[in-house]
Write a protein that holds these residues in place. Sequence first.
Motif, short mmCIF file in Angstrom:
data_model
loop_
_atom_site.label_atom_id
_atom_site.label_comp_id
_atom_site.label_asym_id
_atom_site.label_seq_id
_atom_site.Cartn_x
_atom_site.Cartn_y
_atom_site.Cartn_z
N GLU A 22 9.58 7.12 -0.96
CA GLU A 22 9.58 7.40 -2.40
C GLU A 22 10.39 8.67 -2.69
N SER A 23 10.16 9.69 -1.89
CA SER A 23 10.86 10.96 -2.10
C SER A 23 12.37 10.79 -1.89
N TYR A 83 21.83 14.91 9.97
CA TYR A 83 22.39 13.56 9.90
C TYR A 83 23.87 13.60 10.28
N THR A 132 13.90 8.80 -4.85
CA THR A 132 13.90 9.61 -6.07
C THR A 132 14.96 10.72 -5.98
N ALA A 133 15.02 11.35 -4.82
CA ALA A 133 15.94 12.48 -4.64
C ALA A 133 17.39 12.02 -4.76
N ARG A 135 23.11 11.19 -9.83
CA ARG A 135 23.40 11.33 -11.26
C ARG A 135 23.92 12.73 -11.59
N ALA A 136 23.47 13.73 -10.83
CA ALA A 136 23.91 15.11 -11.07
C ALA A 136 25.30 15.38 -10.47
N ARG A 171 15.09 2.36 -3.75
CA ARG A 171 13.69 2.31 -3.37
C ARG A 171 13.43 1.18 -2.37
N THR A 197 23.56 21.14 -4.13
CA THR A 197 23.54 20.50 -5.45
C THR A 197 22.48 19.40 -5.49
N ALA A 226 26.20 15.10 -7.17
CA ALA A 226 26.14 15.80 -5.87
C ALA A 226 26.97 15.12 -4.78
N TYR A 227 27.43 13.88 -5.03
CA TYR A 227 28.13 13.13 -3.97
C TYR A 227 29.51 12.69 -4.44
N ALA A 259 17.34 17.14 -7.24
CA ALA A 259 16.19 16.32 -6.84
C ALA A 259 14.88 17.07 -7.03
N TRP A 278 18.66 9.38 -6.18
CA TRP A 278 18.98 8.93 -7.54
C TRP A 278 19.25 10.13 -8.44
N ALA A 279 18.37 11.13 -8.40
CA ALA A 279 18.56 12.32 -9.24
C ALA A 279 19.84 13.06 -8.84
N ALA A 280 20.06 13.20 -7.53
CA ALA A 280 21.21 13.96 -7.05
C ALA A 280 22.53 13.25 -7.37
N ALA A 323 19.43 10.30 5.54
CA ALA A 323 19.25 11.59 6.21
C ALA A 323 17.79 12.03 6.37
N PRO A 324 16.94 11.90 5.33
CA PRO A 324 15.57 12.39 5.48
C PRO A 324 14.78 11.64 6.57
N PRO A 332 18.23 2.56 -8.88
CA PRO A 332 16.93 3.08 -8.44
C PRO A 332 16.11 2.02 -7.71
N ALA A 357 11.21 15.19 -6.98
CA ALA A 357 11.29 14.32 -5.80
C ALA A 357 10.49 14.85 -4.61
#
Lengths: 217, 217
Positions: free
Chosen positions: A188-189, B173, A192-193, A199-200, A94, B192, A202-203, B197, A195-197, A169-170, A90, B202
């Motif tokens: 920040e977004s 992207y 945060t996004a 852990r879930a 950041r 996902t 998503a990648y 997120a 890191w959460a994704a 990407a964002p 994280p 997020a």
Amino acid sequence: MTTAHQPQGAPGETRPGGRTARTREAVLAAVFEELGAGGFAGLTMEKVSQRSGIHVATLYRRWRSIEGLVCDLLTELSADVPLPDTGTLPGDLRALARSITAFYGEPRMRRLIEAVVSAAARDPQVATVLRSFFGERLALAGQMVERAVARGELPAETDPEQVMSALGAPFYYRILIARRPVDAALAESAATAVWAAARAGAYPREGHGPADDATGP
Amino acid sequence: MTTAHQPQGAPGETRPGGRTARTREAVLAAVFEELGAGGFAGLTMEKVSQRSGIHVATLYRRWRSIEGLVCDLLTELSADVPLPDTGTLPGDLRALARSITAFYGEPRMRRLIEAVVSAAARDPQVATVLRSFFGERLALAGQMVERAVARGELPAETDPEQVMSALGAPFYYRILIARRPVDAALAESAATAVWAAARAGAYPREGHGPADDATGP
């Protein structure tokens, strides 16, 4: 632009710090100033030659085209975005998101990436350069994900380059599509996004689907 | 291109289904075919005129420029990406991500978005059109996030447009920066990631920071 960066990939480059390197530095500085003054649309080899004092034939020999010059500038400038190692993912995400925000906070940098993407749309050779440039950056940045996996912060099947693409990407969406400035809230977004994704699940690496419990029905 | 879409925003448009609408349909079909044949670099008003049978003066009067034509085509085609309502946000995100993948799975669609982004880099009026086009799409798509908040699936302070931007970002992207085709794995990953997120906070509305427990140190 500083001389501290290792010049890389410029045709004819043999002696870092030598005359060839100084020529490159002068030329890339001129490209950068011209982009700031008139954007990509008004950029010509002649203007770069006039501003840098380097003969236009040299420019064509070493960089082939305006697009080649702009891609080389992108490579040079990307050395200004350091890859952090804060000890946690994280923290790293950041820190990197903030560096990207600082980098693209300058309007001239946004014009530069716009110019490169536009050039790639017209010229397959630029597209190849762009793809390989971002490929190298992603592979490097992926090391922070590899460290996180080694520390047990992320699932072992996490794909480092997917995570880093998702962080970037964002910013490119904001610049190229939404066409608004990047800001601290976006950094920040994005951090945060991702890191959460991550852990879930998503990648995942190829062959590992995203975790079903994270996706829902 | 079908006639089922409501033509929107074309200068001079007054009678949907009338002669003006038929002209627009013929012209946009010609632009689409020309993009497929030669890409944006080779696109001229004259070629569009020849292929559509519409006088070049009419093209200039109604669309002003090639860039104007390409933006209008983007608006028309975006009606082909339906906004789902499956009853759950994960279901909606996945359905929309799959529609975006199908849309940009066609190389011609990738060339179209490249063309629009390139045009925006050169022409501030195109940039304005692009910004407002994506703004409208985001506002519409944001309804699926509003429904999710109403169902209690997401925090109340979630910003719908940020969520939808985050869903779209990986596709742009991939197309513009990584320069590789979109695929089913990207759709799955994007859906996902955004779901995880968004639940982690997020994408807060302005004035609400991302949840600190999701961001870590």
